[in-house]
Motif scaffolding. Sequence first.
Motif, PDB file in Angstrom:
ATOM      1  N   PRO A  98       0.812  -1.208   0.000  1.00  0.00           N
ATOM      2  CA  PRO A  98       0.000   0.000   0.000  1.00  0.00           C
ATOM      3  C   PRO A  98       0.854   1.270   0.000  1.00  0.00           C
ATOM      4  O   PRO A  98       0.351   2.358  -0.225  1.00  0.00           O
ATOM      5  CB  PRO A  98      -0.816  -0.105   1.291  1.00  0.00           C
ATOM      6  CG  PRO A  98      -0.056  -1.020   2.169  1.00  0.00           C
ATOM      7  CD  PRO A  98       0.739  -1.928   1.279  1.00  0.00           C
ATOM      8  N   TYR A  99       2.163   1.126   0.240  1.00  0.00           N
ATOM      9  CA  TYR A  99       3.008   2.311   0.288  1.00  0.00           C
ATOM     10  C   TYR A  99       3.449   2.763  -1.097  1.00  0.00           C
ATOM     11  O   TYR A  99       3.628   3.940  -1.342  1.00  0.00           O
ATOM     12  CB  TYR A  99       4.215   2.073   1.204  1.00  0.00           C
ATOM     13  CG  TYR A  99       3.752   1.966   2.621  1.00  0.00           C
ATOM     14  CD1 TYR A  99       3.596   3.107   3.400  1.00  0.00           C
ATOM     15  CD2 TYR A  99       3.392   0.746   3.160  1.00  0.00           C
ATOM     16  CE1 TYR A  99       3.109   3.028   4.690  1.00  0.00           C
ATOM     17  CE2 TYR A  99       2.895   0.650   4.445  1.00  0.00           C
ATOM     18  CZ  TYR A  99       2.762   1.795   5.214  1.00  0.00           C
ATOM     19  OH  TYR A  99       2.257   1.720   6.476  1.00  0.00           O
ATOM     20  N   SER A 100       3.631   1.817  -2.006  1.00  0.00           N
ATOM     21  CA  SER A 100       4.084   2.247  -3.327  1.00  0.00           C
ATOM     22  C   SER A 100       2.942   2.329  -4.342  1.00  0.00           C
ATOM     23  O   SER A 100       3.136   2.775  -5.456  1.00  0.00           O
ATOM     24  CB  SER A 100       5.178   1.305  -3.831  1.00  0.00           C
ATOM     25  OG  SER A 100       4.627   0.027  -4.008  1.00  0.00           O
ATOM     26  N   SER A 101       1.728   1.886  -3.948  1.00  0.00           N
ATOM     27  CA  SER A 101       0.677   1.849  -4.964  1.00  0.00           C
ATOM     28  C   SER A 101      -0.072   3.176  -5.101  1.00  0.00           C
ATOM     29  O   SER A 101      -0.885   3.340  -5.998  1.00  0.00           O
ATOM     30  CB  SER A 101      -0.294   0.696  -4.708  1.00  0.00           C
ATOM     31  OG  SER A 101      -0.946   0.876  -3.484  1.00  0.00           O
ATOM     32  N   LEU A 102       0.200   4.126  -4.193  1.00  0.00           N
ATOM     33  CA  LEU A 102      -0.446   5.439  -4.317  1.00  0.00           C
ATOM     34  C   LEU A 102       0.606   6.494  -4.598  1.00  0.00           C
ATOM     35  O   LEU A 102       1.683   6.476  -4.011  1.00  0.00           O
ATOM     36  CB  LEU A 102      -1.162   5.796  -3.012  1.00  0.00           C
ATOM     37  CG  LEU A 102      -2.366   4.933  -2.629  1.00  0.00           C
ATOM     38  CD1 LEU A 102      -2.759   5.191  -1.181  1.00  0.00           C
ATOM     39  CD2 LEU A 102      -3.540   5.203  -3.556  1.00  0.00           C
ATOM     40  N   ASN A 103       0.280   7.427  -5.480  1.00  0.00           N
ATOM     41  CA  ASN A 103       1.198   8.528  -5.769  1.00  0.00           C
ATOM     42  C   ASN A 103       1.298   9.435  -4.534  1.00  0.00           C
ATOM     43  O   ASN A 103       0.302  10.019  -4.111  1.00  0.00           O
ATOM     44  CB  ASN A 103       0.652   9.298  -6.980  1.00  0.00           C
ATOM     45  CG  ASN A 103       1.587  10.408  -7.416  1.00  0.00           C
ATOM     46  OD1 ASN A 103       2.339  10.955  -6.610  1.00  0.00           O
ATOM     47  ND2 ASN A 103       1.529  10.738  -8.692  1.00  0.00           N
ATOM     48  N   PRO A 104       2.506   9.550  -3.942  1.00  0.00           N
ATOM     49  CA  PRO A 104       2.635  10.260  -2.659  1.00  0.00           C
ATOM     50  C   PRO A 104       2.329  11.752  -2.755  1.00  0.00           C
ATOM     51  O   PRO A 104       2.025  12.387  -1.741  1.00  0.00           O
ATOM     52  CB  PRO A 104       4.098  10.024  -2.268  1.00  0.00           C
ATOM     53  CG  PRO A 104       4.792   9.669  -3.527  1.00  0.00           C
ATOM     54  CD  PRO A 104       3.777   9.012  -4.420  1.00  0.00           C
ATOM     55  N   SER A 105       2.393  12.313  -3.961  1.00  0.00           N
ATOM     56  CA  SER A 105       2.189  13.760  -4.053  1.00  0.00           C
ATOM     57  C   SER A 105       0.744  14.139  -4.387  1.00  0.00           C
ATOM     58  O   SER A 105       0.405  15.318  -4.455  1.00  0.00           O
ATOM     59  CB  SER A 105       3.149  14.356  -5.088  1.00  0.00           C
ATOM     60  OG  SER A 105       2.889  13.771  -6.338  1.00  0.00           O
ATOM     61  N   LEU A 106      -0.111  13.146  -4.594  1.00  0.00           N
ATOM     62  CA  LEU A 106      -1.524  13.447  -4.879  1.00  0.00           C
ATOM     63  C   LEU A 106      -2.365  13.254  -3.626  1.00  0.00           C
ATOM     64  O   LEU A 106      -2.137  12.323  -2.850  1.00  0.00           O
ATOM     65  CB  LEU A 106      -2.059  12.517  -5.973  1.00  0.00           C
ATOM     66  CG  LEU A 106      -1.453  12.612  -7.368  1.00  0.00           C
ATOM     67  CD1 LEU A 106      -2.215  11.696  -8.323  1.00  0.00           C
ATOM     68  CD2 LEU A 106      -1.465  14.041  -7.892  1.00  0.00           C
ATOM     69  N   THR A 107      -3.342  14.143  -3.427  1.00  0.00           N
ATOM     70  CA  THR A 107      -4.288  13.917  -2.332  1.00  0.00           C
ATOM     71  C   THR A 107      -5.122  12.689  -2.691  1.00  0.00           C
ATOM     72  O   THR A 107      -5.159  12.262  -3.854  1.00  0.00           O
ATOM     73  CB  THR A 107      -5.257  15.104  -2.145  1.00  0.00           C
ATOM     74  OG1 THR A 107      -6.055  15.217  -3.324  1.00  0.00           O
ATOM     75  CG2 THR A 107      -4.505  16.404  -1.882  1.00  0.00           C
ATOM     76  N   ILE A 108      -5.792  12.172  -1.668  1.00  0.00           N
ATOM     77  CA  ILE A 108      -6.629  10.987  -1.890  1.00  0.00           C
ATOM     78  C   ILE A 108      -7.693  11.318  -2.945  1.00  0.00           C
ATOM     79  O   ILE A 108      -7.953  10.531  -3.852  1.00  0.00           O
ATOM     80  CB  ILE A 108      -7.292  10.543  -0.567  1.00  0.00           C
ATOM     81  CG1 ILE A 108      -6.209  10.284   0.502  1.00  0.00           C
ATOM     82  CG2 ILE A 108      -8.185   9.333  -0.763  1.00  0.00           C
ATOM     83  CD1 ILE A 108      -5.016   9.493   0.055  1.00  0.00           C
ATOM     84  N   GLU A 109      -8.268  12.500  -2.832  1.00  0.00           N
ATOM     85  CA  GLU A 109      -9.285  12.907  -3.818  1.00  0.00           C
ATOM     86  C   GLU A 109      -8.709  12.889  -5.235  1.00  0.00           C
ATOM     87  O   GLU A 109      -9.321  12.355  -6.159  1.00  0.00           O
ATOM     88  CB  GLU A 109      -9.810  14.309  -3.476  1.00  0.00           C
ATOM     89  CG  GLU A 109     -10.663  14.912  -4.589  1.00  0.00           C
ATOM     90  CD  GLU A 109     -11.973  15.494  -4.082  1.00  0.00           C
ATOM     91  OE1 GLU A 109     -12.019  15.878  -2.901  1.00  0.00           O
ATOM     92  OE2 GLU A 109     -12.929  15.539  -4.875  1.00  0.00           O
ATOM     93  N   GLN A 110      -7.492  13.438  -5.387  1.00  0.00           N
ATOM     94  CA  GLN A 110      -6.881  13.458  -6.725  1.00  0.00           C
ATOM     95  C   GLN A 110      -6.633  12.036  -7.243  1.00  0.00           C
ATOM     96  O   GLN A 110      -6.887  11.739  -8.410  1.00  0.00           O
ATOM     97  CB  GLN A 110      -5.575  14.255  -6.704  1.00  0.00           C
ATOM     98  CG  GLN A 110      -5.806  15.758  -6.591  1.00  0.00           C
ATOM     99  CD  GLN A 110      -4.529  16.520  -6.244  1.00  0.00           C
ATOM    100  OE1 GLN A 110      -3.636  15.995  -5.555  1.00  0.00           O
ATOM    101  NE2 GLN A 110      -4.427  17.757  -6.702  1.00  0.00           N
ATOM    102  N   SER A 111      -6.130  11.173  -6.351  1.00  0.00           N
ATOM    103  CA  SER A 111      -5.869   9.787  -6.766  1.00  0.00           C
ATOM    104  C   SER A 111      -7.143   9.090  -7.201  1.00  0.00           C
ATOM    105  O   SER A 111      -7.169   8.359  -8.194  1.00  0.00           O
ATOM    106  CB  SER A 111      -5.278   8.980  -5.604  1.00  0.00           C
ATOM    107  OG  SER A 111      -3.899   9.142  -5.573  1.00  0.00           O
TER     108      SER A 111
END
Length: 286
Positions: A98-111
């Motif tokens: 779960p740490y690498s599967s989300l873009n760290p610079s995007l908010t959850i809404e953006q993702s």
Amino acid sequence: MTEPLLVIDDVHVAYPAKGWRRPPFHALKGVSLDIMPGECVGLVGESGSGKTTLGRAVLGLAPVTGGSIRYRGAEIGNLSRRSRRKLSDEIQVVFQDPYSSLNPSLTIEQSLTEPLRVKKVSAADASLRVRTLLDQVGLPSNAAGRLPREFSGGQRQRIAIARALALDPRVIVCDEPVSALDLSTQARVLELFKDIQDATGVAYLFVSHDLAVVRHLSHRVAVMYRGEIVEYGPGDEVTSDPEHPYTRRLLLAAPVPDPVLQEQRRADRDRLLDSQDEMALRLDAV
Ligand SMILES: Nc1ncnc2c1ncn2[C@@H]1O[C@H](COP(=O)(O)OP(=O)(O)OP(=O)(O)O)[C@@H](O)[C@H]1O
Ligand SMILES: [Mg+2]
């Protein structure tokens, strides 16, 4: 009778070798299984047995060298570009980390909005959809404006699940989605997978090296061993009364909290390793 959603039929995958004139590595050697709408098929097996490769083959990401994969009757290898795009909406994936599967610079809404905006969903509708998705995975709506680093592993996995659900998929390939989580978080996220399936009718190909994890969720369980499925059947049968010695070994390998019982199981496993069955298994494998 209901038709299967996904039919994997005698699929072979060979990875090209790195070295010059080295033979390719046969990661899947004639794998067949099918998944019905709304079904969870668990895929277990030790490390390197080919579980991720099978998931990747379904997603069109593995070098398939033989056999066929059909989604709702159509061969996924030769779809038109348009059908392929539709397919990639309908088959989603949740990975282990779960740490690498989300873009760290995007908010959850953006993702979560990203896949919706690609579909030309209006900003207002996308924002509404994000609240619904967050609610569905048990996160508060104020999570939307925050960044991934503000969440725990379990929460991030919920976000990854929400993103996979954004386009209403029919199948989700879940590749060890709870393996990186501690035990109590694991149990809660597994519950979430189950609730989502009950509510949406999405099917899962649920990969895990842990029989205890898939047993909980799966209608049917397939056991992989060195690129082949050695056992496939109803979850309770495969996990309580396995036919294949490899499955039995896998069951005995799952740790139990009671040390006396664990000791007993270790002894059982060692005995099994020496048994005739195991000899046959070794002979099968060569
Ligand atoms: N891109 C690749 N190139 C070459 N060989 C690969 C590649 N990906 C996987 N393999 C090999 O294919 C075999 C199956 O790998 P795969 O990742 O599918 O196993 P797995 O069952 O998912 O294992 P794990 O439980 O460790 O995730 C392994 O021997 C692996 O080394
Ligand atoms: Mg894997």
